[in-house]
Design a protein around this motif. Structure first.
Motif, PDB file in Angstrom:
ATOM      1  N   LEU A   1      65.480  49.081  60.213  1.00  0.00           N
ATOM      2  CA  LEU A   1      66.163  49.971  59.278  1.00  0.00           C
ATOM      3  C   LEU A   1      65.283  50.270  58.062  1.00  0.00           C
ATOM      4  CD1 LEU A   1      68.873  51.422  58.729  1.00  0.00           C
ATOM      5  CD2 LEU A   1      69.606  49.359  57.521  1.00  0.00           C
ATOM      6  N   LEU A   2      64.623  49.237  57.537  1.00  0.00           N
ATOM      7  CA  LEU A   2      63.721  49.433  56.400  1.00  0.00           C
ATOM      8  C   LEU A   2      62.540  50.320  56.782  1.00  0.00           C
ATOM      9  CD1 LEU A   2      63.655  45.840  54.852  1.00  0.00           C
ATOM     10  CD2 LEU A   2      64.687  47.881  53.851  1.00  0.00           C
ATOM     11  N   ALA A   3      62.053  50.144  57.994  1.00  0.00           N
ATOM     12  CA  ALA A   3      60.929  50.963  58.454  1.00  0.00           C
ATOM     13  C   ALA A   3      61.300  52.437  58.551  1.00  0.00           C
ATOM     14  CB  ALA A   3      60.427  50.444  59.798  1.00  0.00           C
ATOM     15  N   SER A   4      62.565  52.689  58.878  1.00  0.00           N
ATOM     16  CA  SER A   4      63.015  54.079  59.018  1.00  0.00           C
ATOM     17  C   SER A   4      63.411  54.712  57.681  1.00  0.00           C
ATOM     18  CB  SER A   4      64.190  54.162  59.994  1.00  0.00           C
ATOM     19  OG  SER A   4      65.314  53.450  59.492  1.00  0.00           O
ATOM     20  N   HIS A   5      63.418  53.894  56.609  1.00  0.00           N
ATOM     21  CA  HIS A   5      63.753  54.395  55.273  1.00  0.00           C
ATOM     22  C   HIS A   5      62.672  53.976  54.272  1.00  0.00           C
ATOM     23  CE1 HIS A   5      67.835  55.929  56.059  1.00  0.00           C
ATOM     24  NE2 HIS A   5      67.947  54.910  56.910  1.00  0.00           N
ATOM     25  N   PRO A   6      61.533  54.646  54.290  1.00  0.00           N
ATOM     26  CA  PRO A   6      60.441  54.277  53.382  1.00  0.00           C
ATOM     27  C   PRO A   6      60.792  54.469  51.909  1.00  0.00           C
ATOM     28  CG  PRO A   6      59.980  56.363  54.489  1.00  0.00           C
ATOM     29  CD  PRO A   6      61.174  55.769  55.174  1.00  0.00           C
ATOM     30  N   GLU A   7      61.839  55.248  51.638  1.00  0.00           N
ATOM     31  CA  GLU A   7      62.261  55.467  50.249  1.00  0.00           C
ATOM     32  C   GLU A   7      63.044  54.282  49.688  1.00  0.00           C
ATOM     33  OE1 GLU A   7      65.736  57.031  52.718  1.00  0.00           O
ATOM     34  OE2 GLU A   7      63.540  56.852  52.869  1.00  0.00           O
ATOM     35  N   TRP A   8      63.434  53.347  50.533  1.00  0.00           N
ATOM     36  CA  TRP A   8      64.158  52.160  50.083  1.00  0.00           C
ATOM     37  C   TRP A   8      63.173  51.093  49.630  1.00  0.00           C
ATOM     38  CZ3 TRP A   8      68.454  51.096  54.300  1.00  0.00           C
ATOM     39  CH2 TRP A   8      69.388  52.150  54.256  1.00  0.00           C
TER      40      TRP A   8
ATOM     41  N   HIS B   1      67.295  52.139  45.686  1.00  0.00           N
ATOM     42  CA  HIS B   1      66.975  53.487  46.151  1.00  0.00           C
ATOM     43  C   HIS B   1      67.076  54.441  44.970  1.00  0.00           C
ATOM     44  CE1 HIS B   1      68.161  57.184  48.792  1.00  0.00           C
ATOM     45  NE2 HIS B   1      66.891  57.218  48.422  1.00  0.00           N
ATOM     46  N   HIS B   2      65.955  55.033  44.573  1.00  0.00           N
ATOM     47  CA  HIS B   2      65.929  56.001  43.481  1.00  0.00           C
ATOM     48  C   HIS B   2      66.243  57.389  44.049  1.00  0.00           C
ATOM     49  CE1 HIS B   2      64.239  53.353  40.300  1.00  0.00           C
ATOM     50  NE2 HIS B   2      63.806  52.685  41.359  1.00  0.00           N
TER      51      HIS B   2
ATOM     52  N   ARG C   1      71.796  52.180  44.252  1.00  0.00           N
ATOM     53  CA  ARG C   1      71.246  53.531  44.088  1.00  0.00           C
ATOM     54  C   ARG C   1      71.149  53.867  42.602  1.00  0.00           C
ATOM     55  NH1 ARG C   1      74.236  54.495  49.017  1.00  0.00           N
ATOM     56  NH2 ARG C   1      72.764  55.096  50.662  1.00  0.00           N
ATOM     57  N   LEU C   2      69.954  54.248  42.181  1.00  0.00           N
ATOM     58  CA  LEU C   2      69.678  54.625  40.803  1.00  0.00           C
ATOM     59  C   LEU C   2      69.455  56.127  40.753  1.00  0.00           C
ATOM     60  CD1 LEU C   2      67.173  51.720  40.143  1.00  0.00           C
ATOM     61  CD2 LEU C   2      69.470  51.885  39.200  1.00  0.00           C
ATOM     62  N   TYR C   3      70.389  56.831  40.135  1.00  0.00           N
ATOM     63  CA  TYR C   3      70.321  58.288  40.056  1.00  0.00           C
ATOM     64  C   TYR C   3      69.655  58.720  38.755  1.00  0.00           C
ATOM     65  CZ  TYR C   3      73.753  58.231  43.874  1.00  0.00           C
ATOM     66  OH  TYR C   3      74.403  58.017  45.068  1.00  0.00           O
ATOM     67  N   VAL C   4      69.315  59.999  38.672  1.00  0.00           N
ATOM     68  CA  VAL C   4      68.833  60.576  37.420  1.00  0.00           C
ATOM     69  C   VAL C   4      69.870  60.335  36.330  1.00  0.00           C
ATOM     70  CG1 VAL C   4      68.223  62.736  36.271  1.00  0.00           C
ATOM     71  CG2 VAL C   4      67.417  62.299  38.587  1.00  0.00           C
TER      72      VAL C   4
ATOM     73  N   SER D   1      64.631  35.445  44.922  1.00  0.00           N
ATOM     74  CA  SER D   1      63.182  35.371  44.825  1.00  0.00           C
ATOM     75  C   SER D   1      62.653  36.785  44.990  1.00  0.00           C
ATOM     76  CB  SER D   1      62.640  34.460  45.928  1.00  0.00           C
ATOM     77  OG  SER D   1      61.238  34.451  45.910  1.00  0.00           O
ATOM     78  N   VAL D   2      62.316  37.439  43.863  1.00  0.00           N
ATOM     79  CA  VAL D   2      61.896  38.840  43.900  1.00  0.00           C
ATOM     80  C   VAL D   2      60.510  38.946  44.504  1.00  0.00           C
ATOM     81  CG1 VAL D   2      61.461  40.896  42.516  1.00  0.00           C
ATOM     82  CG2 VAL D   2      63.297  39.328  41.877  1.00  0.00           C
ATOM     83  N   GLN D   3      60.361  39.748  45.523  1.00  0.00           N
ATOM     84  CA  GLN D   3      59.096  39.862  46.240  1.00  0.00           C
ATOM     85  C   GLN D   3      58.181  40.887  45.585  1.00  0.00           C
ATOM     86  OE1 GLN D   3      58.696  37.646  48.563  1.00  0.00           O
ATOM     87  NE2 GLN D   3      60.800  36.999  48.238  1.00  0.00           N
ATOM     88  N   ASP D   4      56.871  40.657  45.730  1.00  0.00           N
ATOM     89  CA  ASP D   4      55.903  41.554  45.111  1.00  0.00           C
ATOM     90  C   ASP D   4      55.849  42.900  45.814  1.00  0.00           C
ATOM     91  OD1 ASP D   4      53.587  38.854  44.494  1.00  0.00           O
ATOM     92  OD2 ASP D   4      55.211  39.673  43.256  1.00  0.00           O
ATOM     93  N   ASN D   5      56.110  42.933  47.074  1.00  0.00           N
ATOM     94  CA  ASN D   5      56.019  44.200  47.799  1.00  0.00           C
ATOM     95  C   ASN D   5      56.904  44.176  49.040  1.00  0.00           C
ATOM     96  OD1 ASN D   5      54.395  43.011  49.999  1.00  0.00           O
ATOM     97  ND2 ASN D   5      52.803  42.892  48.426  1.00  0.00           N
ATOM     98  N   ARG D   6      57.041  45.349  49.580  1.00  0.00           N
ATOM     99  CA  ARG D   6      57.903  45.557  50.743  1.00  0.00           C
ATOM    100  C   ARG D   6      57.446  44.732  51.945  1.00  0.00           C
ATOM    101  NH1 ARG D   6      60.867  50.151  52.197  1.00  0.00           N
ATOM    102  NH2 ARG D   6      61.001  50.555  54.426  1.00  0.00           N
ATOM    103  N   ALA D   7      56.138  44.652  52.152  1.00  0.00           N
ATOM    104  CA  ALA D   7      55.599  43.956  53.321  1.00  0.00           C
ATOM    105  C   ALA D   7      55.968  42.475  53.309  1.00  0.00           C
ATOM    106  CB  ALA D   7      54.085  44.124  53.368  1.00  0.00           C
ATOM    107  N   THR D   8      55.977  41.863  52.128  1.00  0.00           N
ATOM    108  CA  THR D   8      56.316  40.442  52.027  1.00  0.00           C
ATOM    109  C   THR D   8      57.759  40.190  52.433  1.00  0.00           C
ATOM    110  OG1 THR D   8      54.739  40.220  50.210  1.00  0.00           O
ATOM    111  CG2 THR D   8      56.351  38.456  50.481  1.00  0.00           C
ATOM    112  N   VAL D   9      58.664  41.097  51.996  1.00  0.00           N
ATOM    113  CA  VAL D   9      60.075  40.957  52.347  1.00  0.00           C
ATOM    114  C   VAL D   9      60.270  41.130  53.849  1.00  0.00           C
ATOM    115  CG1 VAL D   9      62.382  41.934  52.046  1.00  0.00           C
ATOM    116  CG2 VAL D   9      60.852  41.726  50.092  1.00  0.00           C
ATOM    117  N   ILE D  10      59.597  42.115  54.426  1.00  0.00           N
ATOM    118  CA  ILE D  10      59.723  42.355  55.866  1.00  0.00           C
ATOM    119  C   ILE D  10      59.220  41.150  56.657  1.00  0.00           C
ATOM    120  CG2 ILE D  10      58.827  43.751  57.769  1.00  0.00           C
ATOM    121  CD1 ILE D  10      59.028  46.186  55.962  1.00  0.00           C
TER     122      ILE D  10
END
Length: 210
Positions: free
Chosen positions: A93-100, A116-117, A71-74, A46-55
């Motif tokens: 862990l998610l809170a400490s990695h906003p790039e995820w 993670h881009h 991980r998606l690289y260039v 179930s793909v969530q609309d945003n990070r807050a919903t998943v948390i």
């Protein structure tokens, strides 16, 4: 000595790669069938609309969660397991990695997919990537030497005639053979150099990532 012409080489390669129209026509029904097939690879998620919903969902989850990070690289991508992590610890862990990006959470199976881009090349690309020119005159990223024709992505079409009149012969030869790319700086440098020779009718020219 016969004068080198990148333009002539491209024309010869294009002629060798031509396929009869009946073959293209035969492929059309297969393409239409492929388009009509529903995308079910992630049906369990179930793909969530945003990070807050998943948390929020994780906070109500009891016990550990199986976590994988994609991980998606260039250039390149990879998926690695992070293991089974307690849901409360996972929120931290998610809170400490906003790039995820918490891309997909399957609450019934207690599994989370993180994306993670990364502004870099994957280890595989650092060892195998080349940038060269394809048979249509496009600046292209290859997995291995261009002669193997394993295309990763196409950037933009080059003005070959203008390039031949502007660059020294060794630079043209190098592009034809393929330019070895081993890090993000080389990747950006090559894109920046050859973007000057992009055809004016390109809608969009790929820019360096810096």
């Amino acid at each position: 000595m016969m004068e080198f012409s990148l333009w002539k080489q491209l024309r010869r390669r294009l002629r060798r790669k031509r396929r009869p129209l009946w073959m293209l026509g035969g492929l059309l029904p297969l393409l239409m069938i492929a388009i009509s097939i529903p995308q079910q690879a992630y049906a369990a998620y179930s793909v969530q609309d945003n990070r807050a919903t998943v948390i929020q969902a994780l906070r109500s989850q009891e016990g550990p969660v199986t976590v994988n990070i994609h991980r998606l690289y260039v250039c390149g991508e990879e998926t690695m397991p992070l293991g089974r992590i307690d849901s409360k610890q996972l929120v931290q862990l998610l809170a400490s990695h906003p790039e995820w990006e918490a891309a997909a959470f399957d609450q019934s199976n207690s599994s989370l997919l993180i994306e993670h881009h990364v502004d870099d090349l994957s280890d595989y690309c650092k060892n195998h990537a080349y940038i060269g020119i394809d048979k249509d005159g496009n600046l292209t990223l290859y997995d291995g030497e261009p002669k193997k024709e394993k295309v990763v992505r196409t950037f933009f079409q080059l003005d070959v005639r203008y390039m031949e009149s502007s660059l020294p012969q060794d630079k043209l030869d190098q592009l034809t053979r393929g330019i070895r790319i081993s890090d993000i700086d080389e990747y950006n440098s090559v894109l920046s150099t050859y973007s000057d020779f992009a055809r004016s009718d390109n809608e969009k020219v790929m820019k360096p990532t810096y």
